[in-house]
Motif scaffolding. Structure first.
Motif, short mmCIF file in Angstrom:
data_model
loop_
_atom_site.label_atom_id
_atom_site.label_comp_id
_atom_site.label_asym_id
_atom_site.label_seq_id
_atom_site.Cartn_x
_atom_site.Cartn_y
_atom_site.Cartn_z
N LYS A 185 0.84 -1.19 0.00
CA LYS A 185 0.00 0.00 0.00
C LYS A 185 0.88 1.24 0.00
O LYS A 185 1.85 1.32 0.77
CB LYS A 185 -0.92 0.01 1.23
N ASP A 186 0.53 2.20 -0.84
CA ASP A 186 1.25 3.48 -0.88
C ASP A 186 0.55 4.45 0.06
O ASP A 186 -0.63 4.77 -0.12
CB ASP A 186 1.24 4.03 -2.31
N LEU A 187 1.29 4.90 1.08
CA LEU A 187 0.72 5.84 2.05
C LEU A 187 1.05 7.29 1.71
O LEU A 187 0.98 8.16 2.56
CB LEU A 187 1.23 5.50 3.46
N GLY A 188 1.42 7.53 0.48
CA GLY A 188 1.75 8.89 0.06
C GLY A 188 3.24 9.10 -0.05
O GLY A 188 3.79 9.95 0.66
N GLY A 189 3.88 8.34 -0.93
CA GLY A 189 5.32 8.44 -1.11
C GLY A 189 6.10 7.44 -0.28
O GLY A 189 7.33 7.41 -0.33
N PHE A 190 5.39 6.61 0.48
CA PHE A 190 6.05 5.63 1.34
C PHE A 190 5.21 4.36 1.33
O PHE A 190 4.04 4.39 1.73
CB PHE A 190 6.20 6.19 2.75
N GLU A 191 5.80 3.26 0.87
CA GLU A 191 5.05 2.02 0.76
C GLU A 191 5.18 1.17 2.02
O GLU A 191 6.23 1.12 2.64
CB GLU A 191 5.55 1.19 -0.43
N VAL A 192 4.08 0.52 2.38
CA VAL A 192 4.08 -0.47 3.46
C VAL A 192 3.52 -1.77 2.92
O VAL A 192 2.77 -1.79 1.94
CB VAL A 192 3.27 -0.01 4.69
N GLY A 193 3.88 -2.86 3.59
CA GLY A 193 3.30 -4.15 3.29
C GLY A 193 2.32 -4.51 4.40
O GLY A 193 2.75 -4.78 5.52
N ARG B 294 -8.41 -12.07 11.16
CA ARG B 294 -8.43 -10.67 11.58
C ARG B 294 -7.37 -10.37 12.64
O ARG B 294 -6.84 -9.26 12.68
CB ARG B 294 -9.82 -10.32 12.13
N MET B 295 -7.11 -11.34 13.52
CA MET B 295 -6.18 -11.12 14.63
C MET B 295 -5.36 -12.39 14.87
O MET B 295 -5.79 -13.49 14.54
CB MET B 295 -6.94 -10.75 15.92
N VAL B 296 -4.19 -12.20 15.49
CA VAL B 296 -3.39 -13.30 16.04
C VAL B 296 -3.13 -12.94 17.50
O VAL B 296 -2.37 -12.00 17.78
CB VAL B 296 -2.07 -13.50 15.28
N GLY B 297 -3.77 -13.67 18.43
CA GLY B 297 -3.75 -13.21 19.80
C GLY B 297 -4.35 -11.81 19.84
O GLY B 297 -5.37 -11.54 19.18
N PRO B 298 -3.70 -10.86 20.56
CA PRO B 298 -4.23 -9.49 20.57
C PRO B 298 -3.72 -8.63 19.41
O PRO B 298 -4.11 -7.47 19.29
CB PRO B 298 -3.71 -8.95 21.91
N PHE B 299 -2.84 -9.18 18.55
CA PHE B 299 -2.28 -8.42 17.42
C PHE B 299 -3.37 -8.27 16.36
O PHE B 299 -3.83 -9.24 15.77
CB PHE B 299 -1.07 -9.11 16.83
N ILE B 300 -3.77 -7.02 16.09
CA ILE B 300 -4.88 -6.77 15.17
C ILE B 300 -4.43 -6.06 13.90
O ILE B 300 -5.19 -5.95 12.94
CB ILE B 300 -5.98 -5.94 15.89
N PHE B 301 -3.18 -5.62 13.86
CA PHE B 301 -2.68 -4.85 12.72
C PHE B 301 -1.19 -5.04 12.66
O PHE B 301 -0.50 -5.02 13.68
CB PHE B 301 -3.04 -3.37 12.93
N LEU B 302 -0.67 -5.27 11.43
CA LEU B 302 0.78 -5.35 11.26
C LEU B 302 1.13 -4.82 9.88
O LEU B 302 0.64 -5.32 8.87
CB LEU B 302 1.29 -6.78 11.43
N ASP B 303 1.94 -3.78 9.85
CA ASP B 303 2.47 -3.18 8.63
C ASP B 303 3.99 -3.32 8.61
O ASP B 303 4.64 -3.01 9.62
CB ASP B 303 2.13 -1.69 8.56
N HIS B 304 4.52 -3.76 7.49
CA HIS B 304 5.97 -3.72 7.28
C HIS B 304 6.28 -2.41 6.57
O HIS B 304 5.90 -2.20 5.41
CB HIS B 304 6.41 -4.92 6.44
N MET B 305 6.93 -1.49 7.28
CA MET B 305 7.26 -0.16 6.74
C MET B 305 8.50 -0.27 5.88
O MET B 305 9.60 -0.50 6.39
CB MET B 305 7.49 0.82 7.89
N GLY B 306 8.34 -0.11 4.57
CA GLY B 306 9.47 -0.29 3.67
C GLY B 306 9.62 -1.76 3.28
O GLY B 306 8.62 -2.48 3.25
N PRO B 307 10.87 -2.22 3.05
CA PRO B 307 12.09 -1.41 3.06
C PRO B 307 12.10 -0.41 1.91
O PRO B 307 11.61 -0.70 0.83
CB PRO B 307 13.21 -2.46 2.93
N ALA B 308 12.67 0.76 2.19
CA ALA B 308 12.71 1.82 1.20
C ALA B 308 13.98 2.63 1.38
O ALA B 308 14.49 2.79 2.50
CB ALA B 308 11.49 2.73 1.35
#
Length: 297
Positions: A11-19, A28-42
């Motif tokens: 996903k492009d967050l405006g000049g910076f891609e995340v996975g 939807r979740m793993v345990g209490p983890f509800i969101f995970l973004d890999h920032m970059g690599p860039a």
């Protein structure tokens, strides 16, 4: 043992891609983890535009956990905290009843360099959803580090392998950074009801199946999981005890849709205080018109 393999969605967050890995339609979740973004690599050249920065925005009902492999960013929030984060450190922000924050890349903008890291959200238990907002920073030397042949490990948060991270959490969980040499083996015990492993770099083999960077394996309960590095690899192991279903919309997490609607109304009406050190702009609620110039509150 592998229940599901999730491929990151870029996903492009405006000049910076995340996975984006979590949430996923089938998980939807793993345990209490509800969101995970890999920032970059860039890779960034010095002087890149400020539009890459993450402007002030709100959260409720969760804790955010930022962890970098490379690069740097500066966190500012409505509790008055300004805190840079660098590789191996932890920024843990608890939103509770409501917090706003920004993430700026001043150091990278000044000097250029590589950005690579993980941001995850951990949903709060029902009894802590409306807790007071807070922020904690932990240096790399504070986190338990240990080694087995060919494997360097750091316990970022929670408990595992008889060790406990100093990061203050609200429900049983674990979050581990493994760096594996080719051929090395890491084992994930059956201590938690829900477990997953995200391959941040390289290629690993689990149950005879190869997984590459950008893939997360979600495991069935019970039994030790063996992760063997095919190449040099970085793997993030995470999980914990489930805390019940949650609704998620934009930056808000809650156990009821009514609470989400209240948070949206509060943000739209300017009832959520912006960071004192960063109150000249903000991200509007999706679908709302752009904000006028000047502070929101």
């Amino acid at each position: 043992m592998i229940d599901l393999v999730i491929d990151q969605r870029r996903k492009d967050l405006g000049g910076f891609e995340v996975g984006r890995v979590l949430p996923f339609a089938q998980r939807r979740m793993v345990g209490p983890f509800i969101f995970l973004d890999h920032m970059g690599p860039a890779e960034f050249a010095a002087g890149f535009p400020k539009s890459v920065d993450v402007r002030p925005h709100p959260h409720i009902g969760l804790s955010t956990l930022s962890y970098l492999f490379e690069g740097a960013m500066t966190h500012r929030d409505s509790t008055g905290v300004t805190q840079p984060i660098r590789p191996g450190e932890v920024n843990w922000m608890t939103a509770g009843r409501g917090i706003t924050h920004s993430e700026r890349f001043e150091d990278l903008r000044a000097h250029g360099g590589r950005m690579d890291g993980i941001q995850s959200w951990i949903a709060l238990p029902l009894e802590d959803e409306e807790t007071d907002p807070s922020f904690d920073h932990h240096g790399a030397s504070e986190l338990p580090a240990f080694e087995t042949p060919g494997v360097s490990a750091r316990l970022i948060a929670g408990e595992l392998f008889g060790r406990r991270s100093p990061v203050r959490t609200f429900s049983p969980l674990f979050y581990v950074h493994w760096a594996l040499q080719p051929g090395a083996v890491a084992e994930l015990p059956a201590d938690s009801a829900e477990r997953a492993a995200y391959v941040a770099r390289g290629v690993v083999e689990i149950e005879g199946r190869e997984l590459h960077d950008g893939q997360m394996a979600v495991f069935a309960a019970g039994g030790t999981v063996t992760v063997r590095a095919v190449t040099q690899a970085v793997v993030m192991a995470l999980g914990g005890e489930p805390i019940g279903p949650r609704f998620i919309e934009w930056n808000f997490v809650a156990s009821s849709k009514e609470r989400l609607e209240q948070a949206k109304a509060d943000w739209r009406a300017g009832r959520m205080k912006l960071p004192d050190a960063d109150d000249k702009e903000f991200i509007p609620l999706p679908g709302d018109p752009p904000p006028p110039p000047g502070p929101m509150s």
